[in-house]
Motif scaffolding. Structure first.
Motif, mmCIF file in Angstrom:
data_model
loop_
_atom_site.group_PDB
_atom_site.id
_atom_site.type_symbol
_atom_site.label_atom_id
_atom_site.label_comp_id
_atom_site.label_asym_id
_atom_site.label_seq_id
_atom_site.Cartn_x
_atom_site.Cartn_y
_atom_site.Cartn_z
ATOM 1 N N VAL A 2 42.821 64.323 69.509
ATOM 2 C CA VAL A 2 41.253 64.617 69.399
ATOM 3 C C VAL A 2 41.016 63.637 68.003
ATOM 4 O O VAL A 2 39.688 63.144 68.264
ATOM 5 C CB VAL A 2 41.306 66.145 69.193
ATOM 6 C CG1 VAL A 2 39.737 66.396 68.718
ATOM 7 C CG2 VAL A 2 41.807 66.668 70.684
ATOM 8 N N SER A 3 41.727 63.869 67.037
ATOM 9 C CA SER A 3 41.442 63.352 65.869
ATOM 10 C C SER A 3 41.359 61.854 65.816
ATOM 11 O O SER A 3 40.445 61.256 65.424
ATOM 12 C CB SER A 3 42.300 63.743 64.768
ATOM 13 O OG SER A 3 42.325 63.153 63.460
ATOM 14 N N SER A 4 42.432 61.419 66.367
ATOM 15 C CA SER A 4 42.510 59.694 66.720
ATOM 16 C C SER A 4 41.115 59.136 67.294
ATOM 17 O O SER A 4 40.561 58.107 67.256
ATOM 18 C CB SER A 4 43.880 59.243 67.243
ATOM 19 O OG SER A 4 44.614 59.534 66.427
ATOM 20 N N TYR A 5 41.017 59.981 68.629
ATOM 21 C CA TYR A 5 40.106 59.322 69.417
ATOM 22 C C TYR A 5 38.569 59.699 68.856
ATOM 23 O O TYR A 5 37.523 59.016 69.361
ATOM 24 C CB TYR A 5 40.248 59.896 70.921
ATOM 25 C CG TYR A 5 40.949 59.197 71.722
ATOM 26 C CD1 TYR A 5 40.833 57.875 72.142
ATOM 27 C CD2 TYR A 5 42.514 59.532 71.930
ATOM 28 C CE1 TYR A 5 41.705 57.103 72.713
ATOM 29 C CE2 TYR A 5 43.273 58.784 72.344
ATOM 30 C CZ TYR A 5 43.083 57.463 72.734
ATOM 31 O OH TYR A 5 43.868 56.642 73.462
ATOM 32 N N ALA A 6 38.405 60.924 68.207
ATOM 33 C CA ALA A 6 37.018 60.855 67.423
ATOM 34 C C ALA A 6 36.960 59.609 66.283
ATOM 35 O O ALA A 6 35.635 59.221 66.477
ATOM 36 C CB ALA A 6 36.948 62.353 66.710
ATOM 37 N N ARG A 7 37.874 59.235 65.692
ATOM 38 C CA ARG A 7 37.901 58.364 64.995
ATOM 39 C C ARG A 7 37.687 56.961 65.665
ATOM 40 O O ARG A 7 36.793 55.896 65.201
ATOM 41 C CB ARG A 7 38.831 58.218 63.863
ATOM 42 C CG ARG A 7 38.861 59.133 62.939
ATOM 43 C CD ARG A 7 40.323 59.188 62.137
ATOM 44 N NE ARG A 7 40.226 60.231 61.288
ATOM 45 C CZ ARG A 7 39.897 60.210 60.013
ATOM 46 N NH1 ARG A 7 39.482 59.199 59.597
ATOM 47 N NH2 ARG A 7 39.984 61.384 59.197
ATOM 48 N N ILE A 8 38.135 56.809 66.750
ATOM 49 C CA ILE A 8 37.883 55.672 67.403
ATOM 50 C C ILE A 8 36.784 55.399 68.043
ATOM 51 O O ILE A 8 36.063 54.400 68.041
ATOM 52 C CB ILE A 8 39.125 55.680 68.627
ATOM 53 C CG1 ILE A 8 40.516 55.481 68.118
ATOM 54 C CG2 ILE A 8 38.805 54.542 69.652
ATOM 55 C CD1 ILE A 8 41.778 55.693 69.300
ATOM 56 N N GLY A 52 50.724 61.392 71.713
ATOM 57 C CA GLY A 52 50.020 61.744 70.509
ATOM 58 C C GLY A 52 50.173 60.783 69.296
ATOM 59 O O GLY A 52 49.005 60.231 68.865
ATOM 60 N N LEU A 53 51.269 60.029 69.216
ATOM 61 C CA LEU A 53 51.513 59.015 68.462
ATOM 62 C C LEU A 53 50.782 57.836 68.838
ATOM 63 O O LEU A 53 50.749 56.997 68.167
ATOM 64 C CB LEU A 53 53.117 58.901 68.082
ATOM 65 C CG LEU A 53 53.543 59.989 67.548
ATOM 66 C CD1 LEU A 53 55.168 60.073 67.397
ATOM 67 C CD2 LEU A 53 53.178 60.112 65.919
ATOM 68 N N MET A 54 51.065 57.669 70.205
ATOM 69 C CA MET A 54 50.269 56.410 70.976
ATOM 70 C C MET A 54 48.837 56.399 70.694
ATOM 71 O O MET A 54 48.295 55.280 70.366
ATOM 72 C CB MET A 54 50.510 56.619 72.337
ATOM 73 C CG MET A 54 51.946 56.018 72.797
ATOM 74 S SD MET A 54 52.248 56.084 74.649
ATOM 75 C CE MET A 54 51.182 54.979 75.382
ATOM 76 N N ALA A 55 48.131 57.889 70.418
ATOM 77 C CA ALA A 55 46.853 57.764 70.119
ATOM 78 C C ALA A 55 46.588 57.274 68.774
ATOM 79 O O ALA A 55 45.562 56.472 68.591
ATOM 80 C CB ALA A 55 46.368 59.265 70.217
ATOM 81 N N TYR A 56 47.500 57.562 67.833
ATOM 82 C CA TYR A 56 47.449 57.064 66.269
ATOM 83 C C TYR A 56 47.610 55.503 66.526
ATOM 84 O O TYR A 56 46.654 54.524 65.725
ATOM 85 C CB TYR A 56 48.486 57.805 65.630
ATOM 86 C CG TYR A 56 48.555 57.042 64.282
ATOM 87 C CD1 TYR A 56 47.710 57.250 63.283
ATOM 88 C CD2 TYR A 56 49.685 56.045 63.945
ATOM 89 C CE1 TYR A 56 47.513 56.672 62.020
ATOM 90 C CE2 TYR A 56 49.697 55.378 62.657
ATOM 91 C CZ TYR A 56 48.856 55.790 61.756
ATOM 92 O OH TYR A 56 48.957 55.390 60.438
ATOM 93 N N ASP A 57 48.311 55.137 67.162
ATOM 94 C CA ASP A 57 48.486 53.423 67.313
ATOM 95 C C ASP A 57 47.207 53.079 67.775
ATOM 96 O O ASP A 57 46.982 51.953 67.381
ATOM 97 C CB ASP A 57 49.827 53.088 68.457
ATOM 98 C CG ASP A 57 49.982 51.814 69.012
ATOM 99 O OD1 ASP A 57 50.113 50.948 68.034
ATOM 100 O OD2 ASP A 57 49.418 51.445 70.048
ATOM 101 N N ARG A 58 46.522 53.368 68.717
ATOM 102 C CA ARG A 58 45.226 52.976 69.270
ATOM 103 C C ARG A 58 44.091 52.827 68.074
ATOM 104 O O ARG A 58 43.444 52.047 68.032
ATOM 105 C CB ARG A 58 44.779 53.650 70.669
ATOM 106 C CG ARG A 58 45.862 53.336 71.902
ATOM 107 C CD ARG A 58 45.794 51.707 72.137
ATOM 108 N NE ARG A 58 46.461 51.086 71.368
ATOM 109 C CZ ARG A 58 46.612 49.977 71.330
ATOM 110 N NH1 ARG A 58 45.596 49.149 71.520
ATOM 111 N NH2 ARG A 58 47.410 49.029 70.477
#
Length: 315
Positions: free
Chosen positions: A216-222, A117-123
Motif C-alpha cells: 500500500v505504501s509503495s503503490y501510493a508513492r508510485i 510485498g518486496l516486489m512492490a518496493y522494487d517497482r
C-alpha cells in the motif's frame, strides 16, 4: 509431547475434500486439473525463459522467477494428493504426509506473501528513482530480498508444522478440507489450542499485514510519481506494469486475508475450501499469464525461443 507424537503418528487423517462423486463435481474436478496443468506449464515456461534469455536477467524478472517457483511448488504440494484421493475414493493422508503438507503450504504461502510485498518496493524504486535503481537493487540486494522471503516463510512453516503435529489427536480424524490446513486440523485436537490459535493469528498478521502495508505504501508513492510524469507514454507503461502486479496481489491477499484474518465466529469450512482454491490453484495459473501476456520482454523472449527451436528442428 513425544508420547503424543508417537501415538498420533500411527493413524491416518481423512481429507473430506471439496468434491463429491456427482457429475457436476466430476466436471469441476476436471476443471481444477486443467487449471493446475496450465499453472504448472505456465510457471515452468516462465522460469525457463527468464533463466535462458539474457535480456530478462534483471531484478524484476529474477523476482518473477522466484514467484513462479513458489507457485509451482504450491500446486505440486496440494493438487496431486487432492486429485488422487478424488479418483481413488480413499481420501486418506498419513500423519507424516499431513505434517509435510502443512510445512510446505505455510512456507510457500508465507514466502510468496513477503515476496509480493518486496516486489512492490522494487517497482517503487524502478519508477520513482530510476537513476539509482541499479545501485539500490543490485544483484546482492536481490538475493537478500529473495533469501529473506524464503527464510521467513520456511521458519513460519516449520513453527506451525511442529506445533500442529505435536498436538494430540484422539478423536475424529476427518479434516474438513481438501488438504491438511492448520485451522481445519486444530478442530480435531483433543487439547487446549488457544495458545496455538494466538500463535497462528500472530504469524498471519506478520506474514500478511506487514507485506500488505509495504504494498500500500509503495503503490501510493508510485501513483504520486506516475502522476508527475511528463510523458504520456511513460505514464501508460508504468501504470500497465503496476496494474499487473496489483491484480496478482489482490487475488492472493484477498483470499488469504478472508480465510486467516476474519473472526472465528464468521468462518465456515465450505467458504474456506472454495476461497482456498484461489491461492492454491487459480493464482498460480494467473500469475504467469498476468506477468507475461502484458509484457513485451517476456513475449519477445518466447518468440526468440520458438525461433531457435524451429531452426534447430530444421537442422
Amino acid at each position: 509431547m513425544e508420547i503424543q507424537w508417537n501415538q498420533s503418528s500411527t493413524y491416518n487423517f481423512v481429507l473430506l475434500g471439496i468434491f463429491s462423486h456427482s457429475p457436476a463435481d466430476l466436471v469441476l474436478c476436471s476443471v481444477v486439473m486443467l487449471v493446475s496443468t496450465a499453472a504448472l506449464c505456465g510457471n515452468v515456461l516462465l522460469i525457463v525463459l527468464i533463466y535462458t534469455d539474457p535480456r530478462l536477467h534483471t531484478p524484476m524478472y529474477f523476482f518473477l522467477s522466484q514467484l513462479s517457483l513458489m507457485d509451482l511448488m504450491l500446486v505440486c504440494n496440494i493438487v496431486p494428493k487432492m486429485v488422487a484421493n478424488f479418483l481413488s475414493g480413499t481420501k486418506s493422508i498419513s500423519f507424516v504426509g499431513c505434517g509435510i503438507q502443512i510445512g510446505f503450504f505455510v512456507s510457500l504461502v508465507g514466502s510468496e506473501g513477503l515476496l509480493l510485498g518486496l516486489m512492490a518496493y522494487d517497482r517503487y524504486v524502478a519508477i520513482s528513482r530510476p537513476l539509482h535503481y541499479p545501485i539500490l537493487m543490485s544483484p546482492r540486494v536481490c538475493l537478500q530480498i529473495a533469501g529473506s522471503s524464503w527464510s521467513f516463510g520456511i521458519l513460519d512453516g516449520m513453527i506451525q508444522m511442529v506445533a500442529a503435529m505435536s498436538l494430540p489427536y484422539c478423536g475424529s480424524r476427518s479434516v474438513d478440507h481438501f488438504f491438511c490446513e492448520v485451522s481445519a486440523l486444530l478442530k480435531l485436537a483433543c487439547a487446549d489450542t488457544s495458545l496455538f490459535d494466538s500463535l497462528l493469528f500472530a504469524c498471519c498478521v506478520f506474514m500478511l499485514l506487514l507485506p500488505f502495508s509495504i504494498i500500500v505504501s509503495s503503490y501510493a508513492r508510485i501513483l504520486g510519481a506516475v502522476l508527475r510524469m511528463r510523458f504520456v507514454q511513460a505514464r501508460k507503461k508504468a501504470l500497465a506494469t503496476c496494474s499487473s502486479h496489483l491484480t496478482a496481489v489482490s487475488l492472493f491477499y484477498g483470499a488469504a486475508m478472508f480465510i486467516y484474518l476474519r473472526p472465528r465466529r464468521y468462518r465456515a469450512p465450505g467458504h474456506d475450501k472454495v476461497v482456498s482454491i484461489f491461492y492454491t490453484v487459480l493464482t498460480p495459473m494467473l500469475n504467469p499469464l498476468i506477468y507475461s501476456l502484458r509484457n513485451r520482454e517476456v513475449m519477445g523472449a518466447l518468440r526468440r525461443g520458438l525461433d531457435l527451436c524451429r531452426i534447430g528442428s530444421q537442422h
